[in-house]
Scaffold this motif. Structure first.
Motif, PDB file in Angstrom:
ATOM      1  N   TRP A   1      32.479  42.513 105.388  1.00 19.58           N
ATOM      2  CA  TRP A   1      31.628  43.691 105.557  1.00 19.58           C
ATOM      3  C   TRP A   1      31.571  44.489 104.255  1.00 19.58           C
ATOM      4  O   TRP A   1      32.494  44.473 103.449  1.00 19.58           O
ATOM      5  CB  TRP A   1      32.186  44.584 106.670  1.00 19.58           C
ATOM      6  N   HIS A   2      30.468  45.186 104.059  1.00 14.31           N
ATOM      7  CA  HIS A   2      30.348  46.072 102.909  1.00 14.31           C
ATOM      8  C   HIS A   2      29.522  47.291 103.289  1.00 14.31           C
ATOM      9  O   HIS A   2      28.745  47.252 104.248  1.00 14.31           O
ATOM     10  CB  HIS A   2      29.712  45.348 101.707  1.00 14.31           C
ATOM     11  N   GLY A   3      29.731  48.374 102.550  1.00 20.71           N
ATOM     12  CA  GLY A   3      28.986  49.603 102.813  1.00 20.71           C
ATOM     13  C   GLY A   3      28.746  50.359 101.524  1.00 20.71           C
ATOM     14  O   GLY A   3      29.326  50.043 100.482  1.00 20.71           O
ATOM     15  N   LEU A   4      27.897  51.360 101.591  1.00 19.44           N
ATOM     16  CA  LEU A   4      27.604  52.173 100.417  1.00 19.44           C
ATOM     17  C   LEU A   4      28.773  53.086 100.083  1.00 19.44           C
ATOM     18  O   LEU A   4      29.495  53.549 100.961  1.00 19.44           O
ATOM     19  CB  LEU A   4      26.360  53.022 100.666  1.00 19.44           C
ATOM     20  N   SER A   5      28.947  53.360  98.810  1.00 14.96           N
ATOM     21  CA  SER A   5      29.951  54.326  98.381  1.00 14.96           C
ATOM     22  C   SER A   5      29.508  55.733  98.801  1.00 14.96           C
ATOM     23  O   SER A   5      28.303  56.015  98.869  1.00 14.96           O
ATOM     24  CB  SER A   5      30.125  54.279  96.861  1.00 14.96           C
ATOM     25  N   PRO A   6      30.457  56.620  99.073  1.00 15.55           N
ATOM     26  CA  PRO A   6      30.106  57.977  99.514  1.00 15.55           C
ATOM     27  C   PRO A   6      29.196  58.717  98.540  1.00 15.55           C
ATOM     28  O   PRO A   6      28.413  59.574  98.957  1.00 15.55           O
ATOM     29  CB  PRO A   6      31.473  58.669  99.633  1.00 15.55           C
ATOM     30  N   THR A   7      29.296  58.397  97.235  1.00 15.81           N
ATOM     31  CA  THR A   7      28.498  59.115  96.235  1.00 15.81           C
ATOM     32  C   THR A   7      27.032  58.714  96.232  1.00 15.81           C
ATOM     33  O   THR A   7      26.224  59.352  95.554  1.00 15.81           O
ATOM     34  CB  THR A   7      29.074  58.889  94.827  1.00 15.81           C
ATOM     35  N   VAL A   8      26.669  57.639  96.951  1.00 19.40           N
ATOM     36  CA  VAL A   8      25.270  57.193  96.942  1.00 19.40           C
ATOM     37  C   VAL A   8      24.741  57.022  98.367  1.00 19.40           C
ATOM     38  O   VAL A   8      23.897  56.176  98.632  1.00 19.40           O
ATOM     39  CB  VAL A   8      25.091  55.877  96.151  1.00 19.40           C
ATOM     40  N   GLN A   9      25.229  57.841  99.271  1.00 18.61           N
ATOM     41  CA  GLN A   9      24.708  57.812 100.632  1.00 18.61           C
ATOM     42  C   GLN A   9      24.436  59.226 101.104  1.00 18.61           C
ATOM     43  O   GLN A   9      25.344  60.019 101.288  1.00 18.61           O
ATOM     44  CB  GLN A   9      25.688  57.121 101.586  1.00 18.61           C
ATOM     45  N   GLY A  10      23.172  59.543 101.263  1.00 17.05           N
ATOM     46  CA  GLY A  10      22.782  60.838 101.808  1.00 17.05           C
ATOM     47  C   GLY A  10      22.611  61.949 100.789  1.00 17.05           C
ATOM     48  O   GLY A  10      21.855  62.881 101.005  1.00 17.05           O
ATOM     49  N   ASP A  11      23.303  61.857  99.663  1.00 17.73           N
ATOM     50  CA  ASP A  11      23.178  62.852  98.587  1.00 17.73           C
ATOM     51  C   ASP A  11      23.391  62.102  97.282  1.00 17.73           C
ATOM     52  O   ASP A  11      24.495  61.660  96.992  1.00 17.73           O
ATOM     53  CB  ASP A  11      24.214  63.960  98.754  1.00 17.73           C
ATOM     54  N   TYR A  12      22.347  61.976  96.470  1.00 17.39           N
ATOM     55  CA  TYR A  12      22.353  61.020  95.363  1.00 17.39           C
ATOM     56  C   TYR A  12      22.482  61.656  93.992  1.00 17.39           C
ATOM     57  O   TYR A  12      22.543  60.942  92.982  1.00 17.39           O
ATOM     58  CB  TYR A  12      21.065  60.166  95.425  1.00 17.39           C
ATOM     59  N   GLY A  13      22.502  62.989  93.949  1.00 13.88           N
ATOM     60  CA  GLY A  13      22.608  63.632  92.644  1.00 13.88           C
ATOM     61  C   GLY A  13      21.500  63.168  91.722  1.00 13.88           C
ATOM     62  O   GLY A  13      20.313  63.294  92.034  1.00 13.88           O
ATOM     63  N   GLU A  14      21.868  62.591  90.581  1.00 10.84           N
ATOM     64  CA  GLU A  14      20.888  62.102  89.614  1.00 10.84           C
ATOM     65  C   GLU A  14      20.775  60.580  89.636  1.00 10.84           C
ATOM     66  O   GLU A  14      20.198  59.978  88.735  1.00 10.84           O
ATOM     67  CB  GLU A  14      21.268  62.577  88.213  1.00 10.84           C
TER      68      GLU A  14
ATOM     69  N   LEU B   1      37.820  54.773 109.600  1.00 12.85           N
ATOM     70  CA  LEU B   1      36.596  54.009 109.348  1.00 12.85           C
ATOM     71  C   LEU B   1      36.090  54.230 107.933  1.00 12.85           C
ATOM     72  O   LEU B   1      35.632  53.301 107.266  1.00 12.85           O
ATOM     73  CB  LEU B   1      35.517  54.387 110.358  1.00 12.85           C
ATOM     74  N   ARG B   2      36.190  55.455 107.453  1.00 11.15           N
ATOM     75  CA  ARG B   2      35.655  55.766 106.121  1.00 11.15           C
ATOM     76  C   ARG B   2      36.461  55.109 105.008  1.00 11.15           C
ATOM     77  O   ARG B   2      35.899  54.663 104.012  1.00 11.15           O
ATOM     78  CB  ARG B   2      35.589  57.279 105.911  1.00 11.15           C
ATOM     79  N   ASN B   3      37.793  55.044 105.185  1.00 17.16           N
ATOM     80  CA  ASN B   3      38.603  54.459 104.108  1.00 17.16           C
ATOM     81  C   ASN B   3      38.869  52.972 104.294  1.00 17.16           C
ATOM     82  O   ASN B   3      39.538  52.349 103.465  1.00 17.16           O
ATOM     83  CB  ASN B   3      39.909  55.238 103.931  1.00 17.16           C
ATOM     84  N   GLY B   4      38.376  52.395 105.399  1.00 11.27           N
ATOM     85  CA  GLY B   4      38.516  50.961 105.611  1.00 11.27           C
ATOM     86  C   GLY B   4      39.864  50.530 106.150  1.00 11.27           C
ATOM     87  O   GLY B   4      40.155  49.335 106.203  1.00 11.27           O
ATOM     88  N   SER B   5      40.711  51.471 106.593  1.00 15.18           N
ATOM     89  CA  SER B   5      42.016  51.073 107.112  1.00 15.18           C
ATOM     90  C   SER B   5      41.932  50.484 108.515  1.00 15.18           C
ATOM     91  O   SER B   5      42.839  49.765 108.941  1.00 15.18           O
ATOM     92  CB  SER B   5      42.980  52.272 107.096  1.00 15.18           C
ATOM     93  N   TRP B   6      40.867  50.809 109.262  1.00 16.48           N
ATOM     94  CA  TRP B   6      40.620  50.118 110.535  1.00 16.48           C
ATOM     95  C   TRP B   6      40.049  48.738 110.226  1.00 16.48           C
ATOM     96  O   TRP B   6      39.085  48.633 109.462  1.00 16.48           O
ATOM     97  CB  TRP B   6      39.640  50.903 111.395  1.00 16.48           C
ATOM     98  N   PRO B   7      40.635  47.657 110.757  1.00 14.51           N
ATOM     99  CA  PRO B   7      40.142  46.313 110.433  1.00 14.51           C
ATOM    100  C   PRO B   7      38.746  46.075 110.996  1.00 14.51           C
ATOM    101  O   PRO B   7      38.558  46.128 112.217  1.00 14.51           O
ATOM    102  CB  PRO B   7      41.172  45.388 111.097  1.00 14.51           C
TER     103      PRO B   7
END
Length: 270
Positions: free
Chosen positions: A94-107, A252-258
Motif C-alpha cells: 500500500w502507498h499514500g500521499l505524504s501529509p505535506t501534499v494532501q489537502g494543502d499544497y503550499g507552493e 493509521l496516519r503513521n502506518g503502525s496499524w498493519p
C-alpha cells in the motif's frame, strides 16, 4: 469574492480543442483563485503572463505548442507523484500521499495538479487517508477466473464517528456495474467473519481478522462470501482499488496499524 461557477463562465466561447480549452478556463478562473501563499502571488502571475494568461484572458503565444506543453506537464506530474517526499510507502504493497501534499499544497503546484487529476478535493491527512494498493505492476489486473483477497488484521482504528471503505474502479476509473448494485464495502456493510458472525453487528465486540473478496461480477462466490464480495468487471480486466479512512487515528496516519495483506489467486466459486 469568488463568483459562482456558471455555465457562461465555463462554456461560453471556449475552444473545442482540449488543451486550448484548459488554458482558457485557467485564465477565467485565475483572478479568483490566487496562490495558497499570497507571498507567491507575484511569481505565479509572472508565470501565467509568460504562458499567455493575463486579466482573465488567454492568448496563444508565438511559437507556443500546447500539445507539447501538456505532455511535458503530465510527465512532470507523474515524476513528482513518485518522489519519496511526496508519497509514503506503507506495508503490504500500500502507498499514500505524504501529509505535506494532501489537502494543502503550499507552493507545490505539481502535486496540486496530481491530486486534482487523481483524487479531486482530497482532504488533509488529519481528516482522511486514501491509500491505494499496488502489487508492483503497472496496473492491477484480474483474469476471468481470478480474485484478490484482502485480509484485515482487525477493524481499522478510527476516531469516534470515523468510517472506512474499499472501492473498486475499472480501467477507466469508473465504478463497476454489477447485479448486486454494490460498488463499495465498508463498516456499514454486513461484513462477516469466517464463522458467519457480523464484524460490525450491534452486539459485536470482537476485533478479529476478516477478509474481503474482489473477483469478477460474473463469478458468483459461495454464499458465505456474498456479504464480503466486491464485484470487479465481468470477465476480469484492469482495475484499481482504494481504501478510504475518515477520521483516521495516529495508528493509521503513521502506518503502525498493519495494512491489509492482499493475495491474488483463483476465483472462489460456489
Amino acid at each position: 469574492m469568488t463568483p459562482a461557477l456558471t455555465l457562461s463562465m465555463l462554456n461560453s466561447a471556449l475552444s473545442s480543442e482540449p488543451t486550448m480549452k484548459t488554458m482558457q478556463l485557467a485564465a477565467r478562473i485565475a483572478p479568483y483563485n490566487p496562490p495558497r501563499n499570497m507571498s507567491d502571488l507575484a511569481r505565479v502571475n509572472a508565470m501565467l503572463k509568460k504562458a499567455g494568461i493575463s486579466a482573465g484572458v488567454y492568448k496563444l503565444q508565438k511559437g507556443q505548442n500546447l500539445t507539447a506543453a501538456n505532455l511535458a506537464s503530465n510527465a512532470a506530474m507523474s515524476k513528482a507523484a513518485g518522489q519519496p517526499q511526496n508519497v509514503r510507502a506503507l506495508e503490504n504493497g500500500w502507498h499514500g500521499l505524504s501529509p505535506t501534499v494532501q489537502g494543502d499544497y503550499g507552493e507545490n503546484y505539481v502535486m496540486r495538479k496530481f491530486v486534482a487529476y487523481s483524487g479531486y478535493l482530497a482532504l488533509r491527512t488529519t481528516e482522511a487517508l486514501y491509500p491505494s494498493y499496488n502489487s508492483g505492476q503497472q496496473e492491477l489486473h484480474l483474469g476471468p477466473n481470478e480474485s484478490y483477497i484482502f485480509t484485515f488484521p482487525s477493524k481499522p482504528p478510527l476516531a469516534q464517528y470515523g468510517f472506512w471503505s474499499l472501492t473498486a474502479y475499472n480501467k477507466k476509473e469508473y465504478l463497476i456495474p454489477n447485479t448486486l448494485n454494490r460498488y463499495v464495502l465498508n463498516d456499514r456493510s454486513n461484513l462477516t467473519y469466517a464463522d458467519g458472525s457480523l464484524v460490525y453487528g450491534s452486539n459485536s465486540h470482537s476485533n478479529e481478522t476478516f477478509q474481503l473478496l474482489v473477483q469478477p461480477a460474473d463469478v458468483t462466490p459461495p454464499r458465505n462470501w456474498t456479504s464480503n464480495w466486491l464485484p470487479a468487471s465481468k470477465g476480469g480486466g484492469g482495475l484499481s482499488l482504494t481504501l478510504r479512512f475518515y477520521a483516521p487515528t495516529e495508528q493509521l496516519r503513521n502506518g503502525s496499524w498493519p495494512y491489509p495483506v492482499v493475495t491474488k489467486g483463483n476465483a472462489i466459486r460456489e
